[in-house]
Design an enzyme around this catalytic site. Structure first.
Site, mmCIF file in Angstrom:
data_model
loop_
_atom_site.group_PDB
_atom_site.id
_atom_site.type_symbol
_atom_site.label_atom_id
_atom_site.label_comp_id
_atom_site.label_asym_id
_atom_site.label_seq_id
_atom_site.Cartn_x
_atom_site.Cartn_y
_atom_site.Cartn_z
ATOM 1 C CG ASP A 1 -3.416 3.814 6.167
ATOM 2 O OD1 ASP A 1 -4.555 3.573 5.727
ATOM 3 O OD2 ASP A 1 -2.851 3.113 7.014
ATOM 4 C CD GLU B 1 -10.189 4.764 4.166
ATOM 5 O OE1 GLU B 1 -9.429 3.880 3.742
ATOM 6 O OE2 GLU B 1 -9.889 5.533 5.106
ATOM 7 C CG ASP C 1 -6.614 -1.758 8.705
ATOM 8 O OD1 ASP C 1 -5.451 -1.766 8.274
ATOM 9 O OD2 ASP C 1 -7.181 -0.729 9.115
#
Length: 877
Positions: free
Chosen positions: A439, A442, A522
């Protein structure tokens, strides 16, 4: 997991300004002028004097294409295959580096011979399937198939243009052309009349109009009048795509820096384009079977007693499940690759106990490692010693604040650093952890408005196939998450060579499907986010990420009981079925909130997923060979079915296909109780739940022999209720179904059921017929033994006869032994009992066999033995 979860206060919830494709090349130039940095950048030029490729000054044939010059600029167009072209452009005479994070090396090296075409007005070439023509006076390129259908066409008065280090390419866009792909970007399925930027962004709280979000996949399909193509811009910098916003009858794409290197793919069918995309960038590997089961998650399950309680509740409530996720709170002070000894005092034993309950544990392992020198934190100490972290321009190690506080980041564009990262999983693998969740990659950074690393952070590229050099973050940002998941996947392959890894990533780039599954990030617990899930997952599948899902029930917020029920119903037919929610929200497990009816319905649909596991796993195996996604838009299977020349998906709202043969038709507005219209392709369909042949509104049973196939799609009125999700089986399909189990590790007890849906519904014309077929693939669901022949493959078919129907089952292919020894063959569309039934096994006929007729479900059932040989069941009815 978002970057702004309570109770951490910081600035990273502020959405930074993003570059809109519609803002034009001058804005690109203004932003890009100071960014020329690396060997893979376009040469810097005075932004007031753009370089335009607006005429052909010279042309040289190549064995597999052509090289063109327009002043100082150079362009190469080459054929990698007869149906796939590559276009490379250098603004000042030098082509970009021939390297790619996305495209497989053997694909880039491929070539086919071409025939040159040249005259006074144009130059070009043709392959066995495509024709390339470049107008001399404008340098506008047109690519057609050999029948003259246009695949891509430049706009003569909008030539390729460079402004400093930025560039933009313009193509014509006919009014009836549609665009799909670009990954998980929110919004409609069709990208027409939209504009997008690619810049991987931690987008907590994203909505339908939010762009960009987590992934950058600069690939899209074109679709017009049943003919499909594809375009991939292989550029890792911030890129942008504009479909009909800046120019009504055109689309464009460009980047603020980096190579102008793009590929054109030709179908003519959408399936062919998707298969070419998999050839170019690699398909999704065959996943472990357990990853197709139901998965339970939240931020976060802790302490250990809570995890054990959730596992026990899944089993006591008889809710089939295969995985439990642990979010960051299992870690000591949020430090990756640690375990909190107070919250999880018996961590290794807990993993073993979950295994004994046939539950796989998936751990989050974020890429931000705590900056803890001289404190015995192994990941930091080893990383510093091996020089594995990203650097600042002055050579110091870059530090950003994330969950553990000040953190450092592995330099994943160095192969040696990825290899080291993979070793960090050794203890977890030894403990029996089954999967890992990458996770925040990015990469997300707290307390800065950009929500990520500074633009000038230095990454070292030390990778086979690339020139060894240093690049800034603007070039590497969009591939950082993919290379993170690559390091995880490749590390797990080394640690457990005969076990298929499961890696789940939030951020990625084109080709990242080779290493990880993904999800839509999300999302929120709203009806609109449930509605958004279908186009997002469909576009992800078309973009290569066929193993994908959404946070079932929504991550941000707490769903109403009916919303959670609806979401669990629909997600039972998604590739990944993971119930996940945030910290501070209400419990979201299937038994949470709602009534006894809600729990029964949620359980029922999860059970249906497990019964369909042979069908789903067979679709996953097809995905691993061909790239064809498990979850499919209607036009992928039915490119010739249209309304007014447009694909049916644009009329069908929220419909999708699971595999080739099951059509799921939830309401386009799932919170509404109004009747709605479902649009079914014109091949004949059966209600999956009742077995009845579908009747179009105001029509009799559909006839679908070749002599009476309807020219138009079927429109049926559906009446939404909480206890029903419309599912239809394609006429002419044979779908394998197994007895109910509580996990994929449990051996089913009883026969394998083959649900046969004859190609023309109730017994009718026995003349020309649609195909009737199906297949099954099975292996141990875990290892790579299938690559050595330890698999089972069966082919099924059926044939209407004057007396009834014959079902054929092929002899077994492969050495894997199935769990069943009988087939329960269910033939649907029956209006009366069978008058006779017999089998031929190999060459040995059998005595007549008994059958059962179920008038409520319109089916005849026959039980036959399976000894591995070919079987023919002949039914008269």
């Amino acid at each position: 997991m978002p970057s702004c979860r309570r109770p951490v206060p910081h600035l990273s919830c502020v959405r930074p300004p993003v570059l809109s494709a519609a803002s034009g090349a001058l804005i690109l130039a203004a932003l890009a002028a100071p960014l020329a940095f690396s060997a893979n950048s376009a040469p810097a030029a005075d932004s007031a004097q753009p370089i335009l490729l607006n005429h052909v000054s010279s042309a040289q044939p190549m064995p597999n294409g052509i090289e063109l010059h327009s002043g100082a600029a150079v362009m190469q167009i080459t054929a990698l295959r007869d149906d796939l072209l590559r276009v490379r452009v250098g603004a000042t005479g030098t082509l970009p580096e021939d390297a790619s994070w996305a495209v497989l090396a053997n694909a880039r090296a491929a070539a086919v011979p071409v025939q040159q075409d040249s005259n006074g007005k144009s130059v070009g070439f043709h392959t066995a399937r495509l024709r390339v023509s470049i107008e001399r006076k404008s340098m506008a390129m047109t690519v057609t198939d050999l029948d003259g259908n246009i695949l891509a066409q430049d706009i003569p008065d909008h030539p390729i243009e460079f402004h400093g280090s930025s560039f933009r390419v313009y193509k014509r866009s006919p009014d009836d052309e549609h665009y799909f792909g670009l990954g998980d970007k929110p919004g409609p399925l069709d990208r027409r009349n939209e504009a997008f930027a690619n810049w991987n962004t931690d987008a907590y709280g994203w909505q339908e109009s939010t762009d960009p979000i987590y992934k950058s996949i600069p690939f899209f399909l074109t679709f017009r009048k049943g003919i499909s193509g594809g375009l991939f811009l292989d550029n890792t910098w911030r890129t942008s795509f504009d479909f009909n916003k800046e120019i009504h009858d055109g689309y464009s794409f460009g980047a603020e820096n980096g190579p102008l290197d793009y590929y054109l793919l030709y179908g003519p069918t959408p399936k062919a384009v998707v298969e070419e995309w998999a050839w170019l960038t690699g398909p999704t590997p065959l996943p472990p079977m357990w990853t197709l089961g139901f998965q339970q998650s939240r931020y976060s399950y802790y302490p250990e007693s809570v995890v054990r309680s959730i596992a026990s509740k899944l089993r006591s409530e008889r809710i089939p499940a295969d995985a439990i996720y642990l979010d960051i709170d299992y870690q000591f002070k949020n430090r990756p690759f640690t375990v909190d000894p107070e919250r999880f005092p018996h961590f290794e034993q807990m993993i073993k106990d979950l295994q004994a309950q046939h539950l796989h544990t998936i751990l989050i392992t974020d890429l931000h490692l705590a900056n803890l020198p001289h404190q015995g934190y192994k990941p930091y100490d080893e990383g510093i010693a091996g020089d594995h972290f990203v650097h600042n321009p002055d050579g110091s190690v870059y530090t950003g604040v994330v969950w553990p506080g000040p953190a450092v980041f592995p330099d994943f564009t160095q192969k040696a650093s990825r290899d080291w990262w993979g070793t960090l999983y050794s203890e977890f693998v030894h403990d029996g952890v089954a999967g890992f969740w990458n996770d925040m990659n990015e990469p997300s950074v707290f307390q800065v408005a950009s929500k990520t690393m500074p633009d000038n952070v230095r990454h070292r590229i030390d990778e086979p196939g690339f020139a060894k050099r240093t690049a800034n973050h603007l070039e590497i940002h969009n591939v950082f998450g993919m290379e993170n998941s690559r390091g995880t996947f490749e590390g797990l392959r080394k640690l457990a060579p005969d076990t298929r890894p499961f890696v789940l990533t939030r951020a990625s780039y084109a080709g990242g499907q080779r290493y990880a599954a993904t999800w839509t990030g999300d999302n929120s617990s709203t009806w609109n986010h449930l509605r958004q899930t279908t186009p997002q997952l469909l576009n992800l599948g078309l973009s290569g990420f066929a193993m994908s899902g959404a946070d079932v029930g929504g991550f941000a917020g707490s769903p109403q009981p009916e919303l959670l029920t609806r979401w669990l119903e629909i997600a039972a037919f998604h590739p990944i079925d993971r119930d996940h929610t945030s910290m501070g929200t209400n419990p979201q497990e299937p038994w949470a909130d709602g009534t006894t009816q809600d729990l029964d319905l949620r359980r029922h649909f999860i059970e249906q997923r497990y019964k369909l596991m042979p069908y789903i796993y067979t679709a996953a195996e097809e995905m691993s060979r061909t790239g064809i996604p498990i979850m499919r838009p209607l036009f992928l299977e039915f490119p010739d079915a249209s309304r007014d020349g447009h694909p049916l998906d644009l009329n069908s709202g929220s419909e999708f296909l699971l595999g080739a043969d099951l059509l799921i038709a939830p309401s386009p507005y799932p919170d509404m109780l109004d009747n709605y219209q479902a649009v079914l392709p014109p091949v004949g369909w059966y209600d999956y739940w009742t077995g009845a042949a579908v009747r179009a509104d105001g029509q009799e049973n559909i006839r679908i022999g070749n002599d009476n196939i309807p020219d138009q799609d079927l429109q049926v009125t559906l009446h939404p209720t909480i206890d029903q999700l419309p599912v239809f089986a394609r006429g002419g399909s044979i779908i394998p179904v197994q007895p109910l189990v509580q996990s994929t590790e449990e051996k089913p007890s009883g026969p394998l059921t083959l649900r046969v849906y004859p190609p023309d519904g109730p017994v009718a014309s026995r003349q020309k017929q649609q195909p009737c077929d199906g297949s099954l693939y099975l292996d141990d669901g875990l290892s790579y033994a299938y690559q050595k022949g330890e698999y089972l493959r069966l082919q099924f078919s059926c044939q209407l006869t004057p007396a009834g129907l014959t079902v054929h089952i092929s002899p077994r292919e492969g050495t894997f032994q199935p769990w069943w020894n009988q087939f329960s063959i269910e033939v649907y569309g029956a209006t009366r009992p069978a008058t006779g039934a017999s089998t031929l096994t190999g060459t040995t006929p059998t005595n007549p066999i008994p059958t059962n007729f179920d008038s409520q479900h319109h089916r005849i059932t026959a039980l036959v033995q399976d000894n591995g040989k070919a079987i023919d069941l002949k039914l008269a009815y």
